[in-house]
Design a protein around this motif. Structure first.
Motif, PDB file in Angstrom:
ATOM      1  N   SER A   1      -5.447   0.474  -1.690  1.00  0.00           N
ATOM      2  CA  SER A   1      -5.661  -0.282  -2.922  1.00  0.00           C
ATOM      3  C   SER A   1      -4.374  -0.531  -3.682  1.00  0.00           C
ATOM      4  O   SER A   1      -4.394  -1.162  -4.740  1.00  0.00           O
TER       5      SER A   1
ATOM      6  N   ILE B   1       4.732  -0.122   1.204  1.00  0.00           N
ATOM      7  CA  ILE B   1       4.300  -1.176   2.117  1.00  0.00           C
ATOM      8  C   ILE B   1       2.939  -0.799   2.683  1.00  0.00           C
ATOM      9  O   ILE B   1       2.729   0.332   3.133  1.00  0.00           O
ATOM     10  N   THR B   2       2.019  -1.738   2.665  1.00  0.00           N
ATOM     11  CA  THR B   2       0.677  -1.515   3.195  1.00  0.00           C
ATOM     12  C   THR B   2       0.603  -2.074   4.606  1.00  0.00           C
ATOM     13  O   THR B   2       0.891  -3.253   4.833  1.00  0.00           O
ATOM     14  N   ALA B   3       0.229  -1.238   5.560  1.00  0.00           N
ATOM     15  CA  ALA B   3       0.182  -1.650   6.966  1.00  0.00           C
ATOM     16  C   ALA B   3      -0.933  -2.661   7.199  1.00  0.00           C
ATOM     17  O   ALA B   3      -1.928  -2.694   6.467  1.00  0.00           O
ATOM     18  N   PRO B   4      -0.781  -3.501   8.201  1.00  0.00           N
ATOM     19  CA  PRO B   4      -1.851  -4.473   8.524  1.00  0.00           C
ATOM     20  C   PRO B   4      -3.172  -3.767   8.793  1.00  0.00           C
ATOM     21  O   PRO B   4      -3.227  -2.751   9.483  1.00  0.00           O
TER      22      PRO B   4
ATOM     23  N   SER C   1      -4.910  -2.137   6.729  1.00  0.00           N
ATOM     24  CA  SER C   1      -5.132  -0.981   5.860  1.00  0.00           C
ATOM     25  C   SER C   1      -6.062  -1.361   4.724  1.00  0.00           C
ATOM     26  O   SER C   1      -6.091  -2.496   4.253  1.00  0.00           O
ATOM     27  N   ASP C   2      -6.835  -0.367   4.266  1.00  0.00           N
ATOM     28  CA  ASP C   2      -7.711  -0.606   3.123  1.00  0.00           C
ATOM     29  C   ASP C   2      -7.130   0.002   1.856  1.00  0.00           C
ATOM     30  O   ASP C   2      -7.848   0.279   0.902  1.00  0.00           O
TER      31      ASP C   2
ATOM     32  N   PRO D   1       1.025  -5.516   0.892  1.00  0.00           N
ATOM     33  CA  PRO D   1       0.708  -5.706   2.312  1.00  0.00           C
ATOM     34  C   PRO D   1       1.813  -6.466   3.024  1.00  0.00           C
ATOM     35  O   PRO D   1       2.518  -7.282   2.414  1.00  0.00           O
ATOM     36  N   VAL D   2       1.947  -6.197   4.295  1.00  0.00           N
ATOM     37  CA  VAL D   2       2.982  -6.865   5.082  1.00  0.00           C
ATOM     38  C   VAL D   2       2.840  -8.373   4.991  1.00  0.00           C
ATOM     39  O   VAL D   2       3.837  -9.106   4.947  1.00  0.00           O
ATOM     40  N   THR D   3       1.614  -8.854   4.926  1.00  0.00           N
ATOM     41  CA  THR D   3       1.386 -10.303   4.863  1.00  0.00           C
ATOM     42  C   THR D   3       1.904 -10.925   3.579  1.00  0.00           C
ATOM     43  O   THR D   3       2.086 -12.141   3.512  1.00  0.00           O
TER      44      THR D   3
ATOM     45  N   THR E   1      -2.462  -9.490  -3.807  1.00  0.00           N
ATOM     46  CA  THR E   1      -2.200  -8.157  -3.314  1.00  0.00           C
ATOM     47  C   THR E   1      -3.399  -7.285  -3.700  1.00  0.00           C
ATOM     48  O   THR E   1      -4.150  -7.633  -4.605  1.00  0.00           O
ATOM     49  N   PRO E   2      -3.594  -6.163  -3.014  1.00  0.00           N
ATOM     50  CA  PRO E   2      -4.787  -5.351  -3.280  1.00  0.00           C
ATOM     51  C   PRO E   2      -4.796  -4.789  -4.693  1.00  0.00           C
ATOM     52  O   PRO E   2      -3.734  -4.590  -5.294  1.00  0.00           O
TER      53      PRO E   2
END
Length: 325
Positions: A200, A192-195, A197-198, A204-206, A317-318
Motif C-alpha cells: 500500500s 520501490i514496490t515490486a511488480p 505486489s499488493d 511501483p516499478v511501473t 500510486t498505491p
C-alpha cells in the motif's frame, strides 16, 4: 454561534479519501487521522514509522507531505459545503499532532472555491516521471500557479534560462551525492514496490520513469544497484520548465504551509492539463538547498523544485487504507 458538523462516516470518509490522495516523498504517506468525538475535531498526526532518517532527518519533507494532505482535506470539506477551521501545531506538548480541523458550516456564498475544477483535480493529479513535450506553458497558467502558492503562504520562483540551468545543476549534484552514498541509495530502494505486489506504500516499478539520455532533467534514480529494474534511457524535453517553491521562514509551521501551497500549485497545474513531478534531491543537502535560493532573495527558504509541462500521465500510486487511530 457557528454550528459543528458531526464527525460521522458520511462526513469524514470523503475528506480522508481526498487527503490520502496527496503526494508524499517516496509515497511514504506519513500521516494519520483521528476523529475526536469529544471536540468534534479531526486530528492530523505524523506517522513516525514511515520516516526517512537519511533522506529527511529533520522531517521537513514529511511535513510538506502532511501539509499537502491537509490542503486536500480542506478542499474536500469546502466541496461538501463545510467550513474547515484549521490549527497548525496546536499543542507544543504533542509534537506528533501536526494539525486539528474543526468543521463548521454551512459556507457562505462568497466562501465557495473560485475554481470548481480544483477538487476534481485531486483524483487526476499524478506524479509523472516521463519525458514531457517541451511545449511552453502559457504565462497566464504559470501566473495562476504562482498566485496559488502565494494564497497558501508560500512563494513560487519562476527562473529564467540561466536560473533553470542552475537549479538543474544543483539537483544533478545532489543526485550524484545520493548515489555515492550506499546507505542513502538503499533507503530509497526500500520504497520501490515490486511488480504484482499488493503493498500500500512506495512507488511501483511501473510508475518509475526512465533516466534521461542527457541527464537533464536529473530525475531520481530509484533503481541504482538494481540493473534488472533499470529502464532504457530516453530523450527528455530540451527546455525543462521548473519552479522553486519557497517560504520566508523555515519553521515547522512553514513546512506545513509549504506543503499546502505545493498541493495548491499541483492541483492548479492539473486543472489546466499539465503534468508535474518533484525534484527534491537538492533539498536533502543543506549546502545545496541554500544554493537553490535565487540571488538577492535573502529571506528565501527553499522547500522543493517543481517540474511542470505537457506530457503523459504518470498513473496512480498505491494508497493505504485510511488510518484513523
Amino acid at each position: 454561534m457557528r454550528t459543528r458538523a458531526p464527525l460521522d462516516a458520511a462526513v469524514v470518509e470523503p475528506l480522508l479519501a481526498a487527503a490520502v490522495a496527496a503526494p508524499s516523498i517516496h509515497n511514504t504517506q506519513p500521516w494519520r487521522f483521528r476523529p475526536d468525538p469529544g471536540t468534534q475535531q479531526l486530528e492530523v498526526r505524523s506517522a513516525p514509522e514511515r520516516t526517512l532518517p537519511l533522506t529527511d532527518p529533520l522531517h521537513r519533507a514529511q511535513y510538506l507531505s502532511v501539509g499537502a494532505a491537509l490542503f486536500n482535506l480542506r478542499l474536500a470539506a469546502v466541496h461538501q459545503g463545510l467550513r474547515p477551521e484549521v490549527r497548525l501545531l496546536p499543542d507544543p506538548r504533542e509534537p506528533g499532532l501536526l494539525a486539528t480541523v474543526r468543521l463548521s458550516g454551512p459556507l457562505g456564498a462568497g466562501e465557495q472555491p473560485s475554481d470548481p475544477g480544483l477538487y476534481e483535480a485531486i483524483a487526476r493529479r499524478h506524479t509523472s516521471r516521463m519525458p514531457f513535450t517541451g511545449r511552453p506553458v502559457p504565462e497566464p497558467v504559470v501566473a495562476e500557479m504562482a498566485s496559488a502558492a502565494y494564497a497558501a503562504g508560500a512563494r513560487l520562483h519562476l527562473p529564467d534560462v540561466a536560473g533553470t540551468r542552475r537549479l538543474l545543476r544543483l539537483t544533478a549534484l545532489a543526485e550524484t551525492r545520493n548515489l555515492a552514498r550506499p546507505d542513502r541509495a538503499a533507503e530509497t530502494r526500500t520504497w520501490i514496490t515490486a511488480p504484482g505486489s499488493d503493498a500500500s506504500y512506495g512507488i511501483p516499478v511501473t510508475a518509475l520513469g526512465p533516466p534521461s539520455v542527457t541527464g537533464r532533467p536529473p530525475m531520481r534514480d530509484f533503481t541504482a544497484g538494481l540493473p534488472a529494474l533499470r529502464l532504457p534511457a530516453r530523450w527528455f524535453e530540451r527546455h525543462v520548465q521548473v519552479a522553486l517553491l519557497w517560504t520566508p521562514h523555515d519553521r515547522r509551521e512553514d513546512w506545513l504551509r509549504a506543503g499546502e501551497a505545493l498541493q495548491y500549485v499541483l492541483l492548479t497545474a492539473t486543472a489546466h492539463g499539465l503534468r508535474t513531478s518533484l525534484l527534491h534531491q537538492a533539498m536533502e543537502w543543506p549546502d545545496l538547498r541554500a544554493a537553490t535560493a535565487p540571488p538577492r532573495h535573502k529571506r528565501c527558504r527553499p522547500q522543493i523544485v517543481i517540474r511542470y509541462g505537457y506530457g503523459p500521465d504518470g498513473g496512480p500510486t498505491p494508497r493505504a487504507a485510511v488510518e484513523t487511530g
